[in-house]
Design a protein around this motif. Structure first.
Motif, PDB file in Angstrom:
ATOM      1  N   LEU A 156      -9.654 -12.597 -12.459  1.00  0.00           N
ATOM      2  CA  LEU A 156      -8.793 -12.961 -11.416  1.00  0.00           C
ATOM      3  C   LEU A 156      -8.826 -11.547 -10.647  1.00  0.00           C
ATOM      4  O   LEU A 156      -8.714 -10.957 -11.472  1.00  0.00           O
ATOM      5  N   VAL A 157      -8.159 -11.634  -9.111  1.00  0.00           N
ATOM      6  CA  VAL A 157      -7.860 -10.990  -7.808  1.00  0.00           C
ATOM      7  C   VAL A 157      -6.369 -11.399  -7.922  1.00  0.00           C
ATOM      8  O   VAL A 157      -5.929 -12.019  -6.800  1.00  0.00           O
ATOM      9  N   LEU A 158      -5.682  -9.650  -8.438  1.00  0.00           N
ATOM     10  CA  LEU A 158      -4.516  -9.587  -7.357  1.00  0.00           C
ATOM     11  C   LEU A 158      -4.820  -9.725  -5.342  1.00  0.00           C
ATOM     12  O   LEU A 158      -4.988  -8.795  -6.176  1.00  0.00           O
ATOM     13  N   PHE A 159      -4.611 -10.780  -4.700  1.00  0.00           N
ATOM     14  CA  PHE A 159      -4.531 -10.304  -3.284  1.00  0.00           C
ATOM     15  C   PHE A 159      -2.955  -9.713  -2.983  1.00  0.00           C
ATOM     16  O   PHE A 159      -2.101 -10.732  -3.108  1.00  0.00           O
ATOM     17  N   GLU A 160      -2.962  -8.750  -2.394  1.00  0.00           N
ATOM     18  CA  GLU A 160      -1.856  -8.380  -1.642  1.00  0.00           C
ATOM     19  C   GLU A 160      -2.018  -8.239  -0.183  1.00  0.00           C
ATOM     20  O   GLU A 160      -3.145  -7.789   0.300  1.00  0.00           O
ATOM     21  N   GLU A 161      -1.468  -9.353   0.557  1.00  0.00           N
ATOM     22  CA  GLU A 161      -1.736  -9.598   2.023  1.00  0.00           C
ATOM     23  C   GLU A 161      -1.011  -9.080   2.736  1.00  0.00           C
ATOM     24  O   GLU A 161       0.914  -8.374   2.621  1.00  0.00           O
ATOM     25  N   VAL A 162      -1.835  -8.507   4.325  1.00  0.00           N
ATOM     26  CA  VAL A 162      -1.054  -7.483   4.977  1.00  0.00           C
ATOM     27  C   VAL A 162      -1.302  -8.701   5.875  1.00  0.00           C
ATOM     28  O   VAL A 162      -1.960  -9.223   6.975  1.00  0.00           O
ATOM     29  N   GLN A 163       0.508  -7.945   6.892  1.00  0.00           N
ATOM     30  CA  GLN A 163       0.070  -8.595   8.218  1.00  0.00           C
ATOM     31  C   GLN A 163       0.771  -8.028   9.153  1.00  0.00           C
ATOM     32  O   GLN A 163       1.965  -7.184   8.698  1.00  0.00           O
ATOM     33  N   GLY A 164       1.411  -9.008  10.896  1.00  0.00           N
ATOM     34  CA  GLY A 164       2.574  -8.041  11.281  1.00  0.00           C
ATOM     35  C   GLY A 164       2.146  -7.016  11.633  1.00  0.00           C
ATOM     36  O   GLY A 164       1.535  -6.491  11.846  1.00  0.00           O
TER      37      GLY A 164
END
Length: 355
Positions: A156-164
């Protein structure tokens, strides 16, 4: 709401298919209004996305979709995956979360945070997801260190989300970017939310602010100079001065937290670590390319770094619009496909030294 303005697709400016390894998807978040109304189960709503031919890959907002969250039962997971498979669909990314507070005054310990997230990791694996998603920096280095062996074990991949406004140069985000890039582990990657790249505010959002009676000079600044640094200062100043009506506070905070004003060039150093994209949209009014321009820019930038992964339509505008989620998502994916193709074609046509 005005109808979307779109450029016609022609054989000269677009290919027939997205680049190899690019997969369009839809976030179950788009159907939040239907989940809240509960006229159908969340399972049936999600399976309906695939059954109706909107998208076959679904990014799951697990906290909305699973009654047994945050420790999903095998029975509920199997019912969801079975219904989705029968409709010709599958889960892409599992939208996880960590409740960092055990009570209003007590923060969870590192061990408690790990135990809170662990069942979600197992749920993502059982669903056959690509991985699970958290906001950038929420897990932190210590928890990521504990998770990585499990991520490898379950592939599995741990996805870290970037936004704003979470650019690599942002003081609030820089350390989390540095940690991810420094580890350079394929089981730890970024989700890029293109809300970071908004050239202008959504037309329907501006209409709501206008109807609320905000000062005309301020509205003109928002309309004409969204990316001007002085505009951000004006947004914060009006809030501090008490100039925002109480009923507008939640919507107004989108300009502080959710709406970005960056250029894709500011992300150049971290694009090789992006393995998923949220194609965030608010409405489909494409005046001056305010919806399609970021899509084209992202398509060009991702093609230039050999991106592979999912690109999920994510509709944030249901906070103030009553439009049908299925119709909105379907139309947005049509627009996104064309815009991404045009962007990818630009990357292919660019001189080698210009990439």
């Amino acid at each position: 709401m005005l109808a979307p303005r779109r450029c016609p697709v022609t054989s000269s400016d677009a290919l027939d298919a997205l680049p190899a390894g690019w997969t369009l998807a839809a976030s179950s978040f788009n159907w939040t209004p239907e989940v809240i109304r509960a006229e159908r189960s969340a399972r049936d709503i999600i399976a309906g996305v695939a059954h109706d031919g909107v998208a076959s890959v679904i990014e799951l907002e697990a906290g909305q979709a699973l009654r047994s969250f945050p420790d999903p039962t095998p029975e509920e997971l199997d019912e969801l995956s079975g219904a989705l498979a029968a409709a010709g669909g599958r889960i892409g990314i599992f939208g996880a979360s960590i409740d960092d507070w055990n009570s209003p005054t007590r923060r969870r310990s590192d061990d408690e945070r790990f135990e809170f997230l662990l069942p979600q990791l197992h749920a993502a694996s059982r669903l056959g997801a690509l991985g699970l998603r958290l906001p950038l920096g929420q897990a932190g280095p210590a928890l990521i260190e504990r998770l990585l062996p499990l991520l490898h074990e379950h592939d599995l991949v741990l996805f870290e989300e970037v936004q704003g406004s979470q650019t690599p140069s942002s003081p609030e985000s820089a350390a989390a970017y540095d940690h991810l890039v420094g580890l350079d582990d394929p089981h730890l990657r970024l989700v890029l939310d293109i809300s970071m790249l908004m050239p202008a505010l959504p037309v329907t959002y501006l209409e709501r602010l206008t109807a609320a009676g905000l000062p005309q000079a301020f509205l003109s600044q928002l309309t004409d100079r969204w990316r001007d640094p002085q505009t951000r200062l004006a947004v914060l100043a009006l809030l501090r001065e008490g100039g925002v009506p109480p009923h507008l506070h939640t919507l107004y905070m989108d300009m502080v937290v959710r709406f970005g004003r960056s250029d894709v060039s500011e992300l150049a150093d971290v694009l090789p670590f992006v393995s998923a994209v949220h194609l965030k949209f608010w409405d489909l009014d494409d005046q001056d390319g305010r919806v399609s321009d970021p899509l084209r820019a992202v398509g060009e930038a991702l093609a230039g770094v050999g991106f592979t992964g999912t690109l999920a339509s994510e509709w944030g505008g249901h906070a103030w619009l009553d439009d049908d989620p299925t119709a909105m998502t379907r139309a947005h994916l049509d627009l996104a496909r064309h815009s991404l193709l045009v962007g990818a074609a630009r990357a292919s046509a660019a001189p080698q030294g210009a990439r």
